[in-house]
Design an enzyme around this catalytic site. Sequence first.
Site, PDB file in Angstrom:
ATOM      1  CG  ASP A 177      -2.540  -1.512  -3.835  1.00  0.00           C
ATOM      2  OD1 ASP A 177      -1.510  -1.343  -4.509  1.00  0.00           O
ATOM      3  OD2 ASP A 177      -3.668  -1.207  -4.230  1.00  0.00           O
ATOM      4  CG  HIS A 195      -1.114   0.937  -7.262  1.00  0.00           C
ATOM      5  ND1 HIS A 195      -1.986   0.097  -6.597  1.00  0.00           N
ATOM      6  CD2 HIS A 195      -1.804   1.409  -8.316  1.00  0.00           C
ATOM      7  CE1 HIS A 195      -3.144   0.065  -7.230  1.00  0.00           C
ATOM      8  NE2 HIS A 195      -3.057   0.861  -8.288  1.00  0.00           N
TER       9      HIS A 195
END
Length: 600
Positions: A352, A385
């Site tokens: 990510d 995130h």
Amino acid sequence: MNALRRLTIGFSIVLLTVLGLWFVSDHTEEEDQVTEYSTLRAAMDDIMAEDLKVTIQMFLYQIEEDIRGWDKESWSDETVRTRMLKEVEDHPHILGFYYKHDGMEYTVGNVTEDYEQRFVHRKDNGIALSDPFIDHGKKHILMGKIDIEETYVAEVDLSFIENFVKDTAAVADSNGQFFIGDGKIDVSLEKEEAELPYARKEIPEIGWNLYVQSEESDESEEHYKQGEVIIELEPNINDKQWAEEQNVTVIDRINSKIVVRSPNSSTEQLMEKWVHDNSVVYMEPNFMYSKQTIDYRKRPRRSLNYFGPMDNLQQPNDEFYEPYQWNLSQIFADEAWNVTIGKTGVPIAIVDSGIDGEHLDLAEKITDGFNAFENNGAYHDEHGHGTHVAGIAAAITNNLDGIAGVSWNNPILAVKSLDHNAEGNSLSIAKGIIWAVDNGAKVINLSLGDAHDSDIMYEAIRYAYENDVVLIAASGNDNVEIPMYPAAYKEVLAVGAVDPHRERAFFSNYGNHIDVTAPGEHIPSTFLSNQYVMMSGTSMAAPHVAGMAGLIRSVNPELTNEEIYTIIRNTSDDLGEQGYDPFYGYGEINMKQALEEIRH
């Protein structure tokens, strides 16, 4: 073989041409599309407003719980100042703390003297709050409790809330004054007029109103890194010499492939130029992929209840668990934890935007990390995130702080394959996956994607799959049937999102590649700088399944990835049409059923 290679390269050129034509088309069905887009956009704005509202409530709730904690114990004069210092030290947003008891007064940091006059909001539990005010150029709020015997007051810096909210929303205080905003709202308008184009949410405890209106999407946005091409050359070709002759620079490499960049030519021009180059075996654009979190939003429907009762068998003591983490109860995590809370020998890789390695709910769980852009261990998250995704899957649990993770004991591998904008490319994601496999990942979460089928990314997916890694990916947030990659690969378990009512989240992509669903609307989790926020998206749904896969492998490490996929599918609760359907797949995951099935 050369003909097949040319055909592959020619197909890439055709794909680029189609994309180019799509970008410049005037969309003949413009009216229908505009209507559909406007409806979707309004619904997503509402989701975003709800997420932001509850993020603010969580921020205030955490401070309120600390203040109320002073009621529960008796503090001697010797320990009061130590406790106050710890209060300020543990919470960077608490600028000062004031305590008065039996005529004695104690202050740590700075607390506005006229606090009593500023307290204009009083809750049923005795907590008082001020309206926002400015001190030394920053926005503050006072929270406290005043009674005859004791007084506690905290002065709180609102910078985190301001920074998290300001680019996407505006907030007005109880007097109608906009104190946080992105400049889109004309404050000269009457309140009723100002609300019309916006999704509006009220924070009743303090009388704040939050307004959200997302920006129009940029139709000209690139879907690949312009001026970059991923290339494989014939084995006997010196790639550095070839690149020099072609006036391009080799900027990265993976296995037998190189990534080249030209400062003067577009991706299309480069690929057209090399389609007849006999040195080139294979090439594709360096496609871009991004997070699959809504940039906040929701559809109108009955109010959500984050405060419903939870009759849990294994209930953790994390501060946000009972009031906010409806998602874990919905997938029967509380009962599943009686079977296992995970094992340290089953690492979960979060590919990510990186992870905040100093977050109190994550730091001790991270055993290693990798930055796919720099080829080093600098995995720090600049976006938030990845930190949010990691917390859902495996936050430190039962530590009194923050949230509970799906897996309590499984360690985390932090892989930074998305940048500060939560955007990455074929190469960065492929490198991240390969690194995770080579460094012991048993489960990989991929809360990212786009509609591009990249050979280089698929090779990495195949490498992970053939090494028996469980691959979990988000299905995407565009409410379309178009397959998103990597979720659409058969080697990957594709996860859609459902809401607190077990209905498909309106944004969740669908299709015959969807395997299962998991909670994906209004999910609380970890964020940068020891904070916690609410987010929505299939990005949030996927790590529920990744954490669950980690628990399954903790119970029975001998299960193959395919066997785990089958268990997850077969033990899901059927939703939608009876049996498999393209909106819910096999249904919503059920952790209790999955773990009990493999235990017996």
